[in-house]
Write a protein that holds these residues in place. Structure first.
Motif, PDB file in Angstrom:
ATOM      1  N   PHE A  23       0.796  -1.215   0.000  1.00  0.00           N
ATOM      2  CA  PHE A  23       0.000   0.000   0.000  1.00  0.00           C
ATOM      3  C   PHE A  23       0.842   1.286   0.000  1.00  0.00           C
ATOM      4  N   THR A  52       0.770   0.929  -3.959  1.00  0.00           N
ATOM      5  CA  THR A  52      -0.634   1.127  -4.354  1.00  0.00           C
ATOM      6  C   THR A  52      -1.057   2.583  -4.202  1.00  0.00           C
ATOM      7  N   LEU A  53      -0.725   3.198  -3.086  1.00  0.00           N
ATOM      8  CA  LEU A  53      -1.105   4.595  -2.863  1.00  0.00           C
ATOM      9  C   LEU A  53      -0.406   5.523  -3.864  1.00  0.00           C
ATOM     10  N   VAL A 112       0.482   4.717  -6.939  1.00  0.00           N
ATOM     11  CA  VAL A 112      -0.222   4.553  -8.223  1.00  0.00           C
ATOM     12  C   VAL A 112      -1.543   5.322  -8.197  1.00  0.00           C
ATOM     13  N   ALA A 113      -2.302   5.198  -7.110  1.00  0.00           N
ATOM     14  CA  ALA A 113      -3.604   5.881  -7.034  1.00  0.00           C
ATOM     15  C   ALA A 113      -3.444   7.391  -7.189  1.00  0.00           C
ATOM     16  N   LEU A 114      -2.395   7.935  -6.600  1.00  0.00           N
ATOM     17  CA  LEU A 114      -2.196   9.389  -6.669  1.00  0.00           C
ATOM     18  C   LEU A 114      -1.855   9.867  -8.084  1.00  0.00           C
ATOM     19  N   ARG A 145       6.010  10.129   2.563  1.00  0.00           N
ATOM     20  CA  ARG A 145       5.934  11.263   1.653  1.00  0.00           C
ATOM     21  C   ARG A 145       5.962  10.740   0.230  1.00  0.00           C
ATOM     22  N   THR A 192       2.182  16.701  -7.555  1.00  0.00           N
ATOM     23  CA  THR A 192       1.356  16.241  -6.431  1.00  0.00           C
ATOM     24  C   THR A 192       2.287  15.782  -5.321  1.00  0.00           C
ATOM     25  N   THR A 193       2.191  16.396  -4.177  1.00  0.00           N
ATOM     26  CA  THR A 193       3.000  15.951  -3.037  1.00  0.00           C
ATOM     27  C   THR A 193       2.089  15.734  -1.845  1.00  0.00           C
ATOM     28  N   VAL A 194       2.179  14.545  -1.298  1.00  0.00           N
ATOM     29  CA  VAL A 194       1.315  14.144  -0.193  1.00  0.00           C
ATOM     30  C   VAL A 194       2.192  13.640   0.939  1.00  0.00           C
ATOM     31  N   THR A 195       1.866  14.067   2.148  1.00  0.00           N
ATOM     32  CA  THR A 195       2.607  13.555   3.303  1.00  0.00           C
ATOM     33  C   THR A 195       1.632  13.048   4.356  1.00  0.00           C
ATOM     34  N   THR A 196       2.074  12.069   5.100  1.00  0.00           N
ATOM     35  CA  THR A 196       1.279  11.608   6.230  1.00  0.00           C
ATOM     36  C   THR A 196       1.755  12.336   7.486  1.00  0.00           C
ATOM     37  N   GLU A 197       0.826  12.566   8.390  1.00  0.00           N
ATOM     38  CA  GLU A 197       1.185  13.249   9.627  1.00  0.00           C
ATOM     39  C   GLU A 197       2.099  12.367  10.467  1.00  0.00           C
ATOM     40  N   PHE A 244       2.578   5.410   8.483  1.00  0.00           N
ATOM     41  CA  PHE A 244       1.672   4.260   8.631  1.00  0.00           C
ATOM     42  C   PHE A 244       2.353   3.249   9.553  1.00  0.00           C
ATOM     43  N   THR A 278      -1.537  -1.718  10.176  1.00  0.00           N
ATOM     44  CA  THR A 278      -1.975  -1.442   8.811  1.00  0.00           C
ATOM     45  C   THR A 278      -1.842  -2.677   7.929  1.00  0.00           C
TER      46      THR A 278
END
Lengths: 355, 355
Positions: B145, B149-150, B152-154, B290, B299-304, B307, B312
């Protein structure tokens, strides 16, 4: 990767701001042949498709009648980006494509989760699609990805969920009258409130469908979906608008904040918020998307910048084409199809040769 | 949502740390009936499944032979969480389940994208699955994930991609010898480097498969996947380890940073990095995940927070069960199945009654 020899034959229907970009993406893909194009604008009808995307003529002119184009070209699929109208109006075009046996991928935001919002119409579209061995998906950025599909995907790592809160703050200063006027941008606050109370202002109308999609996607039974907040953001100072739309002046409405919630036993379990503001930073609103899933585990994800509405929408729609082409016949939602993804290079890499 | 009447009948195979939690999730789901359980540990064999998950006896004892349990119970599906061994060893259990006609969802990280990593074995598993009308998926958090997977989804919102960089920094202080020893935690830096150069240290072994999955998922043709970095993180001070494993002392290796890249024309286009460190903050490493996708759009995404690996993983595996049950027969990857999601409440909501 499986490859098939022949490119997928696509008609682009709707060549406005969004449709022109879809046409460009389709034209640039060696796995796609654009075989026709349709629009209602007299200034666009008759223009060559190549010229519209900034290249040389390719010998395909924009026509005005979808049905004739479908009959003449028998496309594998149609990309539909007709005006941002209500689901009811756009469904006529969907049905026309499906009756011609073409798969459809559309940016129709009003019909992106239609089994919940338009159940009778949805069943009809599904029936027509199945009968004609075609499949259809409506998607985009929001609705379609940022505040629904991505939220669902992030729950994949959750064993339990207490609440989901997702929000999006977007700078609306690039937009023109078509987007800003229905949101009451530039009104006096009193007038804005009066029109809101009269049900006269369009906020983010797809929140109920998005909340239903998230709930269905994760197995949550909601009692209701309710609007919790729909309030103006008033400017303290002059804020420029990039389009022909009048700048926002001090004391005028620079945008809105709107929140919907899906309730379980009266508690908000899925809450979606949009702040659509001309220069949100000037109101102390941080731009970006944020998805917080509270439960086991807690998952909070933020974007560095908000997903840009236009480019991400046309990309999401065109990227979905292979999944729609490969799907079993019927009306699909993002919950039914394989993991969404970019489709770089040659779309044939993603096409199932057996379909 | 479609509902079917009868619960899905599941056998849990492997009841270690991970399998026990899967068993708990399965037992708690009213749409699932646990009909059998299998383990190799003499201390676990013979115990009642209910007692293992902290409840009362349910009359199902952990057995030692998978084949006999399958024969006696004829389950719809098997959750497989046998020891974290190489793909080759675990595939034997997969095949046993498939030959009994059971769908399989497994936490086997070595076989999560097997068409690229174990093509001969993958084709064999796929063949056996199809022959027995069963489907099988190996998944988890990483691989499964966070860094595949995440990612690819983004990309679903991207019209073009120049480079993808995804990284993950995780605190390894909760882990025991099984995880820390193969990473060389606690070694002197020289010894660590010597063993790394001898190919004697296991870093994050699934990076090549994850990079291949991302590339295939978005349509990118890679020339090669190479390790770019695999270096020790040395502690300047005492760092406690929560397990029985010795604490890290000043001057010892507290973890590693490892980077793999997928190359196109020699350029790193998909780069994945893991920093696995006891107390990464003490080394100035910020915890979290990240994902940065550079292109149109960025597109840049970070988790607080990162995981959390354990919870998980077991949630991702159990959550995947309905998608695997509904799938056409064969060996599946996360790219083949519908959008992953939590499956709250009753798993039957997600099960296709026609399968």
């Amino acid at each position: 990767m499986i490859e098939r020899d022949t490119p997928i034959r696509v008609v682009q229907c709707g060549i406005g701001a969004m449709g022109t970009e879809m046409l460009r993406l389709l034209t640039d893909d060696p796995g796609v042949t654009v075989v026709g194009a349709v629009d209602v604008d007299p200034e666009t009808i008759g223009r060559d498709v190549g010229a519209i995307t900034g290249g040389g003529d390719v010998g395909i002119e924009v026509a005005d009648d979808l049905e004739s184009v479908l009959e003449a070209t028998e496309p594998d699929a149609v990309c539909l980006a007709t005006a941002d109208a209500a689901a009811e109006a756009m469904v006529a075009d969907l049905l026309t494509c499906l009756r011609a046996g073409a798969d459809v991928v559309s940016s129709n935001g009003g019909f992106f989760y239609p089994y919940r919002t338009h159940p009778v119409l949805a069943r009809k579209v599904d029936r027509v699609a199945r009968k004609n061995d075609a499949s259809v998906l409506c998607t985009g950025l929001n609705p379609g990805f940022a505040l629904d599909t991505l939220v669902v995907a992030l729950t994949a790592v959750s064993e339990s969920i207490d609440a989901i809160e997702a929000s999006r703050t977007v700078d609306f200063s690039p937009y023109g009258a078509g987007v800003l006027e229905p949101g009451g941008f530039g009104l006096a606050p009193d007038e804005w409130t009066r029109r809101r109370d009269a049900g006269d202002l369009a906020g983010h109308e797809s929140f109920p469908a998005q909340i239903r999609m998230i709930a269905d996607g994760i197995g949550l039974d909601l009692d209701a979906v309710v609007q919790r907040e729909f309030d103006p953001v008033v400017a303290d100072e002059h804020r420029p608008v990039a389009s022909e739309y009048p700048d926002i002046e001090a004391g005028e409405v620079a945008g809105f904040e709107q929140t919907y919630a899906g309730l379980v036993d009266g508690d908000p379990v899925v809450t979606l918020t949009l702040a659509a503001v001309v220069d949100p930073a000037a109101s102390g609103l941080e731009g970006g998307d944020r998805i917080a899933i509270r439960g086991v585990p807690d998952t909070t994800v933020t974007t560095e910048a908000p997903f840009e509405p236009g480019p991400t929408t046309w990309a999401t729609v065109v990227n979905a084409l292979p999944n729609v082409s490969n799907a079993d016949p019927g009306l699909k939602t993002m919950l039914d199809l394989p993991l969404p993804s970019a489709s770089l290079g040659d779309m044939r890499k993603f096409l199932d040769p057996d379909r």
